[in-house]
Structure formats: structure tokens, C-alpha cells
Design a protein around this motif. Structure first.
Motif, PDB file in Angstrom:
ATOM      1  N   VAL A 176      42.389  20.318  23.850  1.00  0.00           N
ATOM      2  CA  VAL A 176      43.521  20.861  23.104  1.00  0.00           C
ATOM      3  C   VAL A 176      44.518  19.727  22.908  1.00  0.00           C
ATOM      4  N   THR A 177      44.844  19.424  21.646  1.00  0.00           N
ATOM      5  CA  THR A 177      45.823  18.389  21.338  1.00  0.00           C
ATOM      6  C   THR A 177      47.095  19.067  20.852  1.00  0.00           C
ATOM      7  N   SER A 182      55.561  21.504  21.400  1.00  0.00           N
ATOM      8  CA  SER A 182      54.561  22.571  21.464  1.00  0.00           C
ATOM      9  C   SER A 182      54.305  22.953  22.917  1.00  0.00           C
ATOM     10  N   GLU A 183      53.804  24.171  23.107  1.00  0.00           N
ATOM     11  CA  GLU A 183      53.488  24.645  24.453  1.00  0.00           C
ATOM     12  C   GLU A 183      52.274  25.562  24.401  1.00  0.00           C
ATOM     13  N   ALA A 184      51.379  25.391  25.359  1.00  0.00           N
ATOM     14  CA  ALA A 184      50.175  26.226  25.451  1.00  0.00           C
ATOM     15  C   ALA A 184      49.970  26.638  26.904  1.00  0.00           C
ATOM     16  N   GLU A 201      52.315  23.588  17.560  1.00  0.00           N
ATOM     17  CA  GLU A 201      51.079  23.339  16.824  1.00  0.00           C
ATOM     18  C   GLU A 201      50.046  22.702  17.737  1.00  0.00           C
ATOM     19  N   ALA A 202      48.781  23.055  17.536  1.00  0.00           N
ATOM     20  CA  ALA A 202      47.731  22.502  18.395  1.00  0.00           C
ATOM     21  C   ALA A 202      46.415  22.429  17.637  1.00  0.00           C
ATOM     22  N   MET A 203      45.647  21.385  17.962  1.00  0.00           N
ATOM     23  CA  MET A 203      44.282  21.242  17.475  1.00  0.00           C
ATOM     24  C   MET A 203      43.339  21.603  18.616  1.00  0.00           C
ATOM     25  N   SER A 231      42.887  24.003  13.753  1.00  0.00           N
ATOM     26  CA  SER A 231      44.291  23.738  14.054  1.00  0.00           C
ATOM     27  C   SER A 231      45.102  25.016  13.837  1.00  0.00           C
ATOM     28  N   VAL A 232      46.065  25.253  14.718  1.00  0.00           N
ATOM     29  CA  VAL A 232      46.922  26.435  14.617  1.00  0.00           C
ATOM     30  C   VAL A 232      48.377  25.995  14.698  1.00  0.00           C
TER      31      VAL A 232
END
Length: 366
Positions: A176-177, A182-184, A201-203, A231-232
Motif C-alpha cells: 500500500v503506497t 493520507s491514513e490507512a 489517497e493510496a495505491m 488507486s483510491v
């Protein structure tokens, strides 16, 4: 608990074998090399101790959830333990805690007590447990079988600061990039892989695992894949998906519509109104240009351009003229080179740019 450590026996109808636990020299129930029935028996001994530490309570919960076999062995031993009633205080407290979290689900398992019956150990006459003990054991096991989130380990959280991009290697080999700001939150277990994109945003470059679908949740959409790359971008109340490889099943989190399959080269936008826009000729290259720290705009309003730049740069850009905010911009910038955008705007004859200590203000020339 009188005599338990020297006299505990377990009989298994599934394997037609009998285990005798002699615990005068106590084994380490956290050691994976110790047979599971012995681990279960030692946990039962541990739960009988007058002052059970919270850390031990949580370790027991973790051990129980590690494998369905742990659940099975603990249930069998709890049901057959001749003196389990003596430890009612500690076990009852844990059961009460778990049952309070989901009373209905725990009680539902009481209708199937026969599945836990086993034969008596050789030379021993088995004494039936008090009703509360069997019910408590079933309630406890039922709770974990349903994998209620109230006792799950907290998700691993990953975040980036302004201007930062970072790649995270997950335990399954997926990557996950995260883009700037951003936060995941990542939560994996034996049956699922789940990531919540909290912000930004993340890939995702997902390793295929048919037995454990990869789920991504955002504010407006839920994504399900087996193995693919996409990507989201989560922004305010909307989310945008761009699929690079493979396909993604997309569901709205606000509507009960059937999932939409989005394939490589396609994109979809989701809002509170559902999946509003599916583009089968989506410009994926533009959507993922941020991975190379490039910002591509094709007729985007200046307000949107400024908002994107402000995600990467500490000195904010402010558009003070509402009419100017809607001006269409078509160009490519480096995400960290705010001077390029400023220089571009200063060439416009009707635009005035003011450089301040706290911000760069953009207004219509008077």
C-alpha cells in the motif's frame, strides 16, 4: 482448584485417544510446541487463579482466536473438567463480559450442546457439569466463532504528513503506497484482509489469495478484490477509484445497489447518492500520476488545482476571487514545485498574485 493439576483427563471421540495432563511441572501454554490439548488445559488452570491479570486475559483471547482447533479443545476440556465449578468467578466474569457484547449471538449456540459431548476417560466416571458451566463455555466459544470486533486486536494505523509519500509492505506481501496527508488502518486475520482508507489517497498492489479476499473501505464505497492493482482517492464525502490491473468489485456504502465490476483502464466515482459515474475510458495515467509526484490537470477549476497543491506544500495558496476559482486549468506540474503554478498564474494578464509570509493569495487584477 483441588486436585485439578494432577487428575485432569480428556477423552476425544474424534480421535479415540485419551490425554492425561500431569501439571506438577507446569508447561508453557504459550509455547506452540506444546500440544494444543495441553495448552487448553493450562489455560483453564490459569483462568482459575484468583487474580487474573488483564494482560493474561487478553493473551487468552488471542490464543483462543488463533485457530478453530484452540476453540474446539478449550470447549472440550471445559465441558469435561470435573471441578470447573470451583473456578466460576473468573470464567463467569469473562463470559459475562463477552455475553454483554452480544447476548443474542451467544444464546443462539445453547441450542446445540450435543455437539460438545465426549465419552468418559477410561476408569473414570464422568460427572455432569453444572448447567451454568456448559452454557458459559458455549457462550464463550460462540462469541469468538462469530469474530465480534469488540475483542479484536486494534488495526495497524499508517499515515503520512504533508508532502510525504510512503509504501507499506503488508504481511501477505501486498503493498500500500500512501500519498500525502493520507491514513490507512490495516486489519488482517486468518479469513480476511481489510484496509480502511481513513483519509487521502493510496495505491494498492494486492497479492492474490482466493481464500482471503482483500477489502478496502472508504467513506462512500467498499471494494473487494482477489489480487489486482488500483488507486483510491477519498475526498470529503466522495471516493474515486482507478483500476490499473485486473478488476475490482465496487459497492456503494450508502445504497443497496448490486456491486459494479470495474476493470483495468476504468474508473468510478462514489458519493452519498451511490455509484454516480463509471467511465470505461478512464485516464488511469492521470489518476495515478501522483505516484511520480506529478499533478495533471485537464480543464480542472483553479480551486481544485489549488486544493491539490495545498496537500503537498506548507505555504497555502488562497484564491480570493470566486469567479477566478472556476477558471479552467490544463497543464502538468510537479507536486512540490508551487513556484511553477505561481509563475503560470502570474503570466495571466488578469490575475494578481501576492506573496505573504503565511500564504500566497490569488485574486483578479483590478
Amino acid at each position: 482448584m483441588r486436585g485439578f493439576e494432577n487428575n485432569f483427563l480428556r477423552s476425544s471421540t474424534a480421535t479415540s485417544s485419551t490425554y492425561t495432563i500431569m501439571s506438577t511441572q507446569r508447561k508453557n501454554y504459550r509455547d506452540s510446541r506444546v500440544p494444543v490439548p495441553e495448552q487448553a488445559a493450562e489455560w483453564l488452570v490459569q483462568l482459575a487463579e484468583p487474580a487474573l491479570e488483564e494482560a493474561s486475559r487478553r493473551q487468552f483471547i488471542t490464543w483462543l482466536k488463533t485457530s478453530p482447533r484452540h476453540i474446539e479443545e478449550f470447549l472440550a476440556i471445559a465441558v469435561l473438567q470435573q471441578e470447573v465449578a470451583a473456578q466460576s468467578g473468573t470464567v463467569a466474569e469473562i463470559v459475562a463480559e463477552l455475553r454483554a457484547a452480544d447476548q443474542a449471538n451467544a444464546v443462539a449456540l445453547f441450542a446445540h450442546p450435543a455437539s460438545t459431548q465426549t465419552g468418559p476417560a477410561p476408569g473414570k466416571r464422568r460427572r455432569l457439569l453444572p448447567i451454568w458451566a456448559s452454557a458459559a463455555a458455549l457462550a464463550l466459544i460462540g462469541f469468538f466463532l462469530l469474530q465480534l470486533r469488540s475483542v479484536e486486536a486494534p488495526a495497524d494505523s499508517h499515515r503520512t504528513e504533508r508532502g510525504e509519500q510512503r509504501s507499506i509492505l503488508l504481511s501477505d506481501g501486498s503493498i500500500v503506497t500512501l500519498n500525502t496527508l493520507s491514513e490507512a488502518a490495516v486489519r488482517f486475520d486468518h479469513s480476511r484482509r481489510e484496509v480502511t482508507l481513513v483519509a487521502g489517497e493510496a495505491m494498492f498492489d494486492v497479492v492474490a489469495d482466493p481464500d482471503r479476499p482483500f477489502i478496502v473501505e472508504t467513506g462512500a464505497m467498499s471494494l473487494k478484490v482477489v489480487g489486482t492493482k488500483f488507486s483510491v482517492y477519498r475526498r470529503d464525502e466522495s471516493s474515486r477509484l482507478a483500476v490499473v490491473e485486473g478488476s475490482v468489485d465496487v459497492s456503494s456504502r450508502y445504497r443497496q445497489d448490486a456491486p459494479v465490476v470495474v476493470r483495468a483502464g476504468e474508473g468510478v466515482t462514489a458519493t452519498a447518492n451511490g455509484l454516480e459515474y463509471l467511465d470505461r475510458h478512464f485516464d488511469v495515467a492521470k489518476a495515478i500520476a501522483w505516484t511520480e509526484r506529478r499533478l495533471i490537470f485537464d480543464g480542472a477549476p483553479l480551486a481544485d488545482v489549488v486544493r491539490e497543491f495545498n496537500r503537498y506544500n506548507r505555504t497555502p495558496l488562497i484564491v480570493e476571487d470566486p469567479a477566478l476559482a472556476g477558471r479552467a486549468i490544463t497543464t502538468v506540474f510537479n507536486a512540490n514545485d508551487v513556484s511553477a503554478l505561481v509563475g503560470f498564474l502570474e503570466l495571466e494578464p488578469d490575475v494578481e498574485v501576492e506573496h505573504g509570509d503565511d500564504a500566497i493569495r490569488i485574486r483578479a487584477r483590478r
